[in-house]
Design a protein around this motif. Structure first.
Motif, PDB file in Angstrom:
ATOM      1  N   ILE A  45      94.992 -15.426 161.435  1.00  0.00           N
ATOM      2  CA  ILE A  45      94.916 -14.121 162.066  1.00  0.00           C
ATOM      3  C   ILE A  45      96.240 -13.413 161.832  1.00  0.00           C
ATOM      4  N   SER A  46      96.206 -12.076 161.739  1.00  0.00           N
ATOM      5  CA  SER A  46      97.474 -11.370 161.517  1.00  0.00           C
ATOM      6  C   SER A  46      97.878 -10.620 162.769  1.00  0.00           C
ATOM      7  N   VAL A  47      99.137 -10.762 163.108  1.00  0.00           N
ATOM      8  CA  VAL A  47      99.677 -10.181 164.333  1.00  0.00           C
ATOM      9  C   VAL A  47     101.076  -9.651 164.036  1.00  0.00           C
ATOM     10  N   PRO A  48     101.570  -8.734 164.847  1.00  0.00           N
ATOM     11  CA  PRO A  48     102.951  -8.262 164.654  1.00  0.00           C
ATOM     12  C   PRO A  48     103.955  -9.334 165.071  1.00  0.00           C
ATOM     13  N   ASP A  49     105.220  -9.074 164.731  1.00  0.00           N
ATOM     14  CA  ASP A  49     106.262 -10.074 164.966  1.00  0.00           C
ATOM     15  C   ASP A  49     106.460 -10.420 166.443  1.00  0.00           C
ATOM     16  N   CYS A  50     106.066  -9.522 167.311  1.00  0.00           N
ATOM     17  CA  CYS A  50     106.293  -9.767 168.738  1.00  0.00           C
ATOM     18  C   CYS A  50     105.337 -10.811 169.282  1.00  0.00           C
ATOM     19  N   CYS A  51     104.342 -11.212 168.465  1.00  0.00           N
ATOM     20  CA  CYS A  51     103.360 -12.198 168.928  1.00  0.00           C
ATOM     21  C   CYS A  51     103.479 -13.488 168.131  1.00  0.00           C
ATOM     22  N   LEU A  52     103.500 -14.597 168.842  1.00  0.00           N
ATOM     23  CA  LEU A  52     103.612 -15.904 168.202  1.00  0.00           C
ATOM     24  C   LEU A  52     102.231 -16.519 168.033  1.00  0.00           C
ATOM     25  N   ALA A  71      89.378 -11.083 168.603  1.00  0.00           N
ATOM     26  CA  ALA A  71      89.887 -11.685 169.836  1.00  0.00           C
ATOM     27  C   ALA A  71      91.405 -11.569 169.881  1.00  0.00           C
ATOM     28  N   ALA A  72      92.046 -11.830 168.744  1.00  0.00           N
ATOM     29  CA  ALA A  72      93.509 -11.725 168.675  1.00  0.00           C
ATOM     30  C   ALA A  72      93.944 -10.304 169.020  1.00  0.00           C
ATOM     31  N   ASP A  73      93.228  -9.309 168.474  1.00  0.00           N
ATOM     32  CA  ASP A  73      93.582  -7.911 168.740  1.00  0.00           C
ATOM     33  C   ASP A  73      93.470  -7.589 170.228  1.00  0.00           C
ATOM     34  N   LEU A  74      92.443  -8.136 170.871  1.00  0.00           N
ATOM     35  CA  LEU A  74      92.294  -7.890 172.305  1.00  0.00           C
ATOM     36  C   LEU A  74      93.467  -8.489 173.083  1.00  0.00           C
ATOM     37  N   PHE A  75      93.859  -9.698 172.716  1.00  0.00           N
ATOM     38  CA  PHE A  75      95.016 -10.310 173.376  1.00  0.00           C
ATOM     39  C   PHE A  75      96.271  -9.467 173.141  1.00  0.00           C
ATOM     40  N   LEU A  76      96.403  -8.976 171.906  1.00  0.00           N
ATOM     41  CA  LEU A  76      97.565  -8.154 171.574  1.00  0.00           C
ATOM     42  C   LEU A  76      97.609  -6.875 172.405  1.00  0.00           C
ATOM     43  N   ASP A  77      96.462  -6.202 172.482  1.00  0.00           N
ATOM     44  CA  ASP A  77      96.383  -4.974 173.279  1.00  0.00           C
ATOM     45  C   ASP A  77      96.815  -5.228 174.715  1.00  0.00           C
ATOM     46  N   ALA A  78      96.503  -6.444 175.179  1.00  0.00           N
ATOM     47  CA  ALA A  78      96.816  -6.780 176.566  1.00  0.00           C
ATOM     48  C   ALA A  78      98.241  -7.316 176.710  1.00  0.00           C
TER      49      ALA A  78
END
Lengths: 213, 213
Positions: B183-190, B163-170
């Motif tokens: 969950i792991s995300v890049p720095d641009c995502c809080l 789900a996090a990846d889908l939000f990130l893609d969007a």
DNA sequence: CATTGTGAACTCATTCACAGCG
DNA sequence: CGCTGTGAATGAGTTCACAATG
């Protein structure tokens, strides 16, 4: 061996996180794990992992790492989740019902043994779990009969302090408060707050100040 | 005037708490409030209140205190909640539904504009709010069309990263994660995490170590 | 003169760096 | 040799104490 050194509250939070990762590691078939690997999985520094564990003993093997099963047992004992805990929920609205049906609690030994509300239309209703909603005025009696040790508050803010007082009268000395209000209790009672709106406020603050949105 | 000094994260948390108390004070008819009084209501020290506010400006009047209305406006601006924010929920189980119906969000300008699930039996269902559950594969499109800025994850742990990846893609760069997983995300995502079980673990730890239960 | 605003002191928490050890 | 365990160093956050001021 519990030392008399002051342990950071954040350490306890992380122990809980380590524990969950260890469960996953065990499920994936790992027998040993290094502080480096565990740290990476939990998004903290390796030194932090070792320091956190170091407060409570020497659980690792130098040159090798930590035994996945063994470390789980140690952390369970530290967190005192190596036994079951009974809790009751005050306020069966949307959130209260969701928590009651929430699977994660029972899996970890937290068991909801009673639910309370003050709404005459709800009192007596039987929930999907089989629990019947009790009149909140029966809280005191129920705490004793059912051995409730933790009170969860999911009432509207205006009713939160009242619910807390009822738990206090019944000598419950741990409260998990989901209402967006600070409740006041004597020192003998512990409170942990979970406030969704605060977290959203933090996100919007950071979106603006860190990302520039 | 925002200074370039580092602001503690805890300060932001407290600003949110101050804000809520100020709303109540206004409702109760107060026009001014001292740091002492606000501190007492929020269960922090008066110096803490002044220091927290001091990071962002001089909002008080010496010898008098803070204007209740005025300070609310300042904090709203600091937290960037002086406008509406659209969010979407991924995972419409017990918790997701409860959040959707939760009144506190809309009152504060947080608006749920879409809900997603991957269960074919749920997709298409219309919730009490009037929102129809969308296929999670439509998330990307919906984010753009509905201007979703915050993603809330209430899926089971195993689906959280997806789900996090889908939000990130969007290109959603703020996530409120209710699943008990990092969950792991890049720095641009809080990311802000809300994990109930951790809080229960802290309670049981403290019950044992502070109260002696 | 009561209360804010703030540098300085202090306390708490994390990271570093390396000795200790299997 | 590799990884843990830990004192020392650093950094972050809170409290103190008092000067500044409406």
């Amino acid at each position: 061996m519990p030392k008399t050194i002051k342990i950071p509250k954040a350490t306890i939070t992380r122990l809980s996180i380590y524990y969950r990762q260890l469960e996953l590691l065990e499920f994936d078939g790992y027998r040993m794990v290094s502080s480096d690997k565990l740290a990476w999985l939990c998004q903290v520094s390796p030194a932090q992992v070792r320091k956190d564990l170091g407060y409570f003993g020497e659980f690792g093997v130098r040159g090798v790492g930590y035994d996945v099963i063994d470390l789980q047992a140690h952390i369970k004992k530290i967190l005192t989740v190596n036994r079951d805990w009974n809790f009751g929920i005050a306020g069966i609205g949307n959130l209260g019902s969701a928590l009651l049906r929430h699977g994660n609690f029972t899996a970890r030994g937290f068991k909801c043994v009673a639910v309370f509300d003050n709404d005459p239309n709800k009192i007596g209703m039987v929930m999907s779990s089989g629990l019947k909603i009790k009149d909140i005025r029966e809280l005191n009696k129920a705490v004793e009969e059912l051995d409730i040790e933790i009170g969860i508050i999911t009432t509207p803010p205006s009713a939160a302090q009242g619910a807390a007082d009822l738990f206090l009268d019944a000598h419950v000395n741990a409260i998990l408060n989901f209402s967006p209000t600070r409740i006041s209790v004597p020192d003998c009672c512990l409170v942990e707050n979970i406030d969704f709106t605060i977290r959203l406020d933090i996100l919007t603050y950071r979106l603006h100040h860190e990302i520039g949105l």
